[in-house]
Design a protein around this motif. Structure first.
Motif, short mmCIF file in Angstrom:
data_model
loop_
_atom_site.label_atom_id
_atom_site.label_comp_id
_atom_site.label_asym_id
_atom_site.label_seq_id
_atom_site.Cartn_x
_atom_site.Cartn_y
_atom_site.Cartn_z
N ALA A 25 47.99 4.96 -29.61
CA ALA A 25 47.08 5.19 -28.48
C ALA A 25 46.38 6.55 -28.55
O ALA A 25 45.93 7.07 -27.54
CB ALA A 25 47.82 5.06 -27.16
N HIS A 26 46.28 7.11 -29.76
CA HIS A 26 45.57 8.39 -29.92
C HIS A 26 44.50 8.23 -30.99
O HIS A 26 44.78 7.81 -32.11
CB HIS A 26 46.54 9.50 -30.30
N PHE A 27 43.25 8.57 -30.64
CA PHE A 27 42.15 8.44 -31.56
C PHE A 27 41.99 9.70 -32.42
O PHE A 27 42.06 10.82 -31.91
CB PHE A 27 40.84 8.19 -30.80
N THR A 28 41.76 9.49 -33.70
CA THR A 28 41.38 10.55 -34.63
C THR A 28 40.28 9.97 -35.51
O THR A 28 39.87 8.83 -35.35
CB THR A 28 42.57 11.00 -35.50
N GLY A 29 39.81 10.74 -36.47
CA GLY A 29 38.77 10.22 -37.36
C GLY A 29 38.68 11.02 -38.64
O GLY A 29 39.12 12.17 -38.71
N PHE A 30 38.10 10.40 -39.66
CA PHE A 30 37.82 11.13 -40.89
C PHE A 30 36.47 10.71 -41.44
O PHE A 30 36.00 9.60 -41.20
CB PHE A 30 38.94 10.94 -41.94
N HIS A 31 35.86 11.63 -42.18
CA HIS A 31 34.55 11.38 -42.77
C HIS A 31 34.63 11.65 -44.26
O HIS A 31 35.08 12.71 -44.70
CB HIS A 31 33.50 12.29 -42.15
N VAL A 32 34.20 10.67 -45.06
CA VAL A 32 34.27 10.78 -46.50
C VAL A 32 33.03 11.51 -47.02
O VAL A 32 31.89 11.17 -46.66
CB VAL A 32 34.36 9.38 -47.16
N LEU A 33 33.26 12.51 -47.86
CA LEU A 33 32.18 13.27 -48.49
C LEU A 33 31.91 12.71 -49.89
O LEU A 33 32.75 12.02 -50.47
CB LEU A 33 32.57 14.74 -48.55
N PRO A 132 31.80 28.93 -31.75
CA PRO A 132 30.96 27.87 -32.34
C PRO A 132 31.46 27.35 -33.68
O PRO A 132 31.03 26.28 -34.12
CB PRO A 132 29.58 28.54 -32.50
N THR A 133 32.36 28.08 -34.33
CA THR A 133 32.86 27.64 -35.62
C THR A 133 34.01 26.63 -35.49
O THR A 133 34.45 26.07 -36.50
CB THR A 133 33.35 28.83 -36.46
N SER A 134 34.47 26.39 -34.28
CA SER A 134 35.56 25.45 -34.05
C SER A 134 35.02 24.17 -33.42
O SER A 134 33.92 24.15 -32.87
CB SER A 134 36.63 26.07 -33.14
N MET A 135 35.81 23.11 -33.47
CA MET A 135 35.45 21.84 -32.82
C MET A 135 35.83 21.89 -31.35
O MET A 135 36.78 22.57 -30.95
CB MET A 135 36.17 20.68 -33.50
N SER A 136 35.11 21.14 -30.53
CA SER A 136 35.52 20.98 -29.14
C SER A 136 36.69 19.99 -29.10
O SER A 136 36.77 19.08 -29.92
CB SER A 136 34.37 20.47 -28.27
N PHE A 146 36.44 9.87 -26.90
CA PHE A 146 35.12 10.47 -26.75
C PHE A 146 34.94 11.63 -27.71
O PHE A 146 33.87 11.80 -28.31
CB PHE A 146 34.90 10.94 -25.31
N GLN A 147 35.98 12.44 -27.89
CA GLN A 147 35.89 13.55 -28.84
C GLN A 147 35.74 13.03 -30.26
O GLN A 147 35.03 13.63 -31.08
CB GLN A 147 37.12 14.44 -28.72
N ALA A 152 32.04 11.82 -34.91
CA ALA A 152 31.20 10.88 -35.66
C ALA A 152 29.73 11.28 -35.58
O ALA A 152 28.98 11.17 -36.56
CB ALA A 152 31.40 9.45 -35.14
N VAL A 153 29.30 11.76 -34.41
CA VAL A 153 27.93 12.24 -34.26
C VAL A 153 27.68 13.43 -35.18
O VAL A 153 26.64 13.52 -35.85
CB VAL A 153 27.65 12.62 -32.80
#
Length: 286
Positions: A25-33, A132-136, A146-147, A152-153
């Motif tokens: 029940a916890h959302f996370t995400g990853f982005h492939v470079l 500004p160098t950190s994520m919200s 939502f985060q 993803a945005v």
């Protein structure tokens, strides 16, 4: 669900995909470079984490299987395909991860996580207003989704890459700012948007009852402050409420239904279920 995990891994990698994960029940995400590396984001933490090299397949494969995005049944029923003489290193790695999947959490993987920061000097909603160098990070206990959306945005619009000095550089900073402004405005104009004459949600009674709970909603304040920070107009939120009530009062009937007609007798069957007394419970661990 029908793809083998080795094929899904290759698909995610070759298309440099952004993947959202929901585990416990916890959302996370990853982005492939592009260079077989990735950025991983947990909404509870203000830092992004960078993984590359052999650890890349470990992290991606683990998260895809933990979320059951591929054909898990094939893993269970075809051990020889993954561990036999005709297998390959990727299949063996995936099967090893799969065999201990239930007892393993992401921090338990032997992976070289590198903490990286955003190469930003301004607040863009997706990052921290003070740093500004950190994520919200998530403002309430149930807004990790939502985060993760904001992450993803960042990835899809900002087009990140990792340069020297552990800095995440963004290709489209200006476009990212325009996008986050549009997101903030949309959330603050969710109920009534005058120009295209959009009104929603017309039949949700909770809108009338719960509207003023926004005063205690941290994300309302975040969106309003973001627009104020950029010296932009903040939509009149309560004006939308009044306009919606005026519409309700004027419209009276929101939906009309056609006449109901009988189509004949409905078949019925006797209830054959019976209740049995439970005198003991045994947890087999299955």
């Amino acid at each position: 669900k029908n793809m083998l995990y080795e094929d899904l891994l290759a698909h995610v990698t070759s298309n440099c995909m952004t993947v959202t994960c929901c585990i416990d029940a916890h959302f996370t995400g990853f982005h492939v470079l592009p260079d077989k590396s990735l950025l991983y984001f947990d909404p509870l933490k203000p830092s992004l984490h960078y993984v590359r090299g052999e650890d890349f397949e470990t992290v991606v494969g683990f998260l895809l299987m933990k979320c059951a995005y591929g054909d898990s049944a094939h893993m269970t029923e075809n051990k020889d395909y993954y561990t036999g003489s005709d297998s390959n290193p990727t299949r063996r790695k995936l099967y090893k991860l799969f065999s201990r999947l239930k007892d393993t959490e992401l921090p338990m993987l032997r992976v070289d996580w590198q903490r990286v920061s955003l190469d930003l000097d301004r607040y863009l909603l997706i990052n921290g207003p003070r740093d500004p160098t950190s994520m919200s990070t998530q403002l309430t206990g149930s807004t990790c989704y939502f985060q993760t959306y904001l992450f993803a945005v960042l990835c899809k619009v900002g087009v990140p890459s990792v340069g020297r000095g552990s800095k995440v550089k963004l290709q489209n900073v200006e476009k990212l700012q325009q996008t986050t402004i549009a997101i903030a405005r949309f959330l603050l104009q969710f109920f009534v948007l005058q120009a295209p004459k959009v009104m929603r949600p017309l039949t949700n009674s909770a809108f009338v009852i719960d509207f003023f709970r926004y005063k205690h909603a941290p994300y309302f304040e975040q969106m309003a402050r973001y627009l104020q920070h950029l010296r932009l107009d903040v939509p009149e939120y309560e004006l939308q409420y009044r306009q919606m009530l005026e519409y309700f009062e004027k419209q009276k009937t929101l939906h009309k239904y056609g006449k109901f007609t009988l189509t004949g007798a409905m078949p019925s069957h006797n209830n054959t279920k019976s209740l049995q007394l439970v005198i003991d419970v045994s947890d087999t661990g299955s």
